[in-house]
Design an enzyme around this catalytic site. Structure first.
Site, PDB file in Angstrom:
ATOM      1  N   GLY A  52      22.423 -34.632 -59.023  1.00 43.76           N
ATOM      2  CA  GLY A  52      22.297 -33.292 -58.426  1.00 43.76           C
ATOM      3  C   GLY A  52      21.306 -33.318 -57.277  1.00 43.76           C
ATOM      4  N   HIS A  53      20.126 -33.913 -57.527  1.00 45.30           N
ATOM      5  CA  HIS A  53      19.124 -34.048 -56.468  1.00 45.30           C
ATOM      6  C   HIS A  53      19.676 -34.894 -55.312  1.00 45.30           C
ATOM      7  CE1 HIS A  53      16.354 -33.711 -60.131  1.00 45.30           C
ATOM      8  NE2 HIS A  53      16.018 -32.659 -59.411  1.00 45.30           N
ATOM      9  N   GLN A  93      16.859 -18.892 -57.980  1.00 46.41           N
ATOM     10  CA  GLN A  93      15.819 -19.514 -57.156  1.00 46.41           C
ATOM     11  C   GLN A  93      16.255 -19.556 -55.691  1.00 46.41           C
ATOM     12  OE1 GLN A  93      13.485 -23.138 -58.308  1.00 46.41           O
ATOM     13  NE2 GLN A  93      15.011 -24.167 -57.077  1.00 46.41           N
TER      14      GLN A  93
HETATM   15  P1  AMP Z   1      14.364 -29.501 -59.934  1.00 38.69           P
HETATM   16  O1  AMP Z   1      13.842 -30.889 -59.775  1.00 38.69           O
HETATM   17  O2  AMP Z   1      15.093 -29.277 -61.210  1.00 38.69           O
HETATM   18  O3  AMP Z   1      13.330 -28.447 -59.620  1.00 38.69           O
HETATM   19  O4  AMP Z   1      15.487 -29.324 -58.820  1.00 38.69           O
HETATM   20  C1  AMP Z   1      15.229 -29.598 -57.464  1.00 38.69           C
HETATM   21  C2  AMP Z   1      16.398 -29.135 -56.637  1.00 38.69           C
HETATM   22  O5  AMP Z   1      17.587 -29.789 -57.069  1.00 38.69           O
HETATM   23  C3  AMP Z   1      16.666 -27.620 -56.765  1.00 38.69           C
HETATM   24  O6  AMP Z   1      17.054 -27.106 -55.502  1.00 38.69           O
HETATM   25  C4  AMP Z   1      17.811 -27.581 -57.752  1.00 38.69           C
HETATM   26  O7  AMP Z   1      18.614 -26.432 -57.618  1.00 38.69           O
HETATM   27  C5  AMP Z   1      18.576 -28.830 -57.354  1.00 38.69           C
HETATM   28  N1  AMP Z   1      19.406 -29.266 -58.479  1.00 38.69           N
HETATM   29  C6  AMP Z   1      19.013 -29.526 -59.754  1.00 38.69           C
HETATM   30  N2  AMP Z   1      20.078 -29.839 -60.520  1.00 38.69           N
HETATM   31  C7  AMP Z   1      21.168 -29.780 -59.716  1.00 38.69           C
HETATM   32  C8  AMP Z   1      22.566 -29.988 -59.911  1.00 38.69           C
HETATM   33  N3  AMP Z   1      23.062 -30.325 -61.091  1.00 38.69           N
HETATM   34  N4  AMP Z   1      23.382 -29.829 -58.853  1.00 38.69           N
HETATM   35  C9  AMP Z   1      22.904 -29.466 -57.638  1.00 38.69           C
HETATM   36  N5  AMP Z   1      21.602 -29.264 -57.387  1.00 38.69           N
HETATM   37  C10 AMP Z   1      20.736 -29.411 -58.405  1.00 38.69           C
END
Ligand code: AMP
Length: 283
Positions: free
Chosen positions: A36-37, A153
């Site tokens: 995702g990241h 968010q």
């Molecule tokens: P986090 O590390 O969980 O704070 O996420 C960092 C960024 O990655 C944020 O913009 C999240 O929305 C994005 N993100 C996390 N998981 C996913 C995913 N499965 N698909 C797309 N973006 C993601």
């Protein structure tokens, strides 16, 4: 690739590349990187000259009793992953670097932060808006990349950027899922094998809601009840919320109309998982 840990180093780097006429893309994360990241990193690489990934588990967005201390961390592995992806800079400050004592200033986006996750996690979006503002000031990105996985968010940050005239373009990208539909998340690591199997109920509930809407159902209460039925079949699942709101204002609605955000949060033991889908209905 450089790993920078101080605000000063990061600001000097940013000033230097900007004076060379290069554009900067920022991908803010809390680390423990997954596909995702990486989808955000790859998009950033394709549209900006320099890609900065921030890795910072931000204490101000966790409430008392939440998982700040347990949140998974894997800096060495994250560094390897970023190197392979061609990231230019990892910005990984310490808590003291980001919040030196005394720290007294916070950013509060009103209204839209009171609903959905904001209702179950008071103060969460104040922490998010504050750290993202600080990252924007430190990195000075031309574009910043966020996932729709965290829909509220993204909506809060877009509002903040608009309200405060921040000179950054916010880009939202689709949720990346495991093959069985579970949205990728660093918190999936908390799930036992049984919980991991049950956790597909979030996506199944969303797909069912979408199908009902496509078949003509417009009554939000009925759709939410049907989703609730799917999640409640899983004995390990505990519903935090299931809501359908206007996708722009995040206001609660009773009839499906225009762009709607179907969102849910479900707990499995220690893990609180979220997922969502935006559905558009003509007329
Ligand atoms: P986090 O590390 O969980 O704070 O996420 C960092 C960024 O990655 C944020 O913009 C999240 O929305 C994005 N993100 C996390 N998981 C996913 C995913 N499965 N698909 C797309 N973006 C993601």
């Amino acid at each position: 690739m450089q790993v920078l840990t101080t605000v000063r180093e990061m600001q000097e780097y940013s000033d230097r590349v900007k004076s060379q006429g290069k554009t900067i893309g920022l991908v803010p994360t809390m680390g423990f990187l997954h596909e995702g990241h990486l989808s955000l990193v790859r998009k950033a690489k394709s549209v900006t000259d320099i890609v900065v990934v921030s890795i910072f588990v931000n204490p101000t967005q966790f409430g008392p009793g939440e998982d700040f201390h347990k949140y998974p961390r894997a800096m060495e592995r994250d560094i390897d992953v970023c190197l392979k992806e061609g990231v230019d800079v990892i910005f990984a400050p310490t808590t003291e670097e980001m919040y030196p004592s005394p720290y007294l200033t916070y950013v509060n986006v009103e209204g839209i932060t009171d609903r959905l996750c904001g209702r179950s996690r008071p103060g969460h979006f104040r922490g998010v808006a504050t750290v993202v503002t600080k990252l924007f000031n430190i990195v000075a990105p031309d574009k910043a990349f966020f996932g729709w996985k965290d829909a509220q968010q993204l909506i809060v940050i877009k509002q903040m950027v608009k309200d405060l005239n921040m000179r950054v373009k916010v880009v939202g990208l689709p949720t990346v899922r495991e093959t069985d539909g579970l949205a990728m998340s660093s918190r999936n690591k908390y799930l036992s094998p049984e919980e991991r199997q049950s956790a597909t109920c979030l996506y199944r509930a969303l797909l069912h809601a979408k199908e009902l809407i496509e078949k003509g159902e417009r009554d939000v209460g009925k759709i939410v009840d049907a989703m609730r039925g799917i999640v409640e079949k899983e004995p390990l699942a505990e519903i935090d919320y299931i809501e359908i709101s206007d996708a722009d204002s995040l206001e609660e609605i009773s009839r499906i109309k225009g762009n709607v955000l179907i969102a849910l949060a479900v707990k499995f033991g220690n893990a609180r998982l979220i997922d969502n889908m935006v559905v558009s209905v003509e007329g």
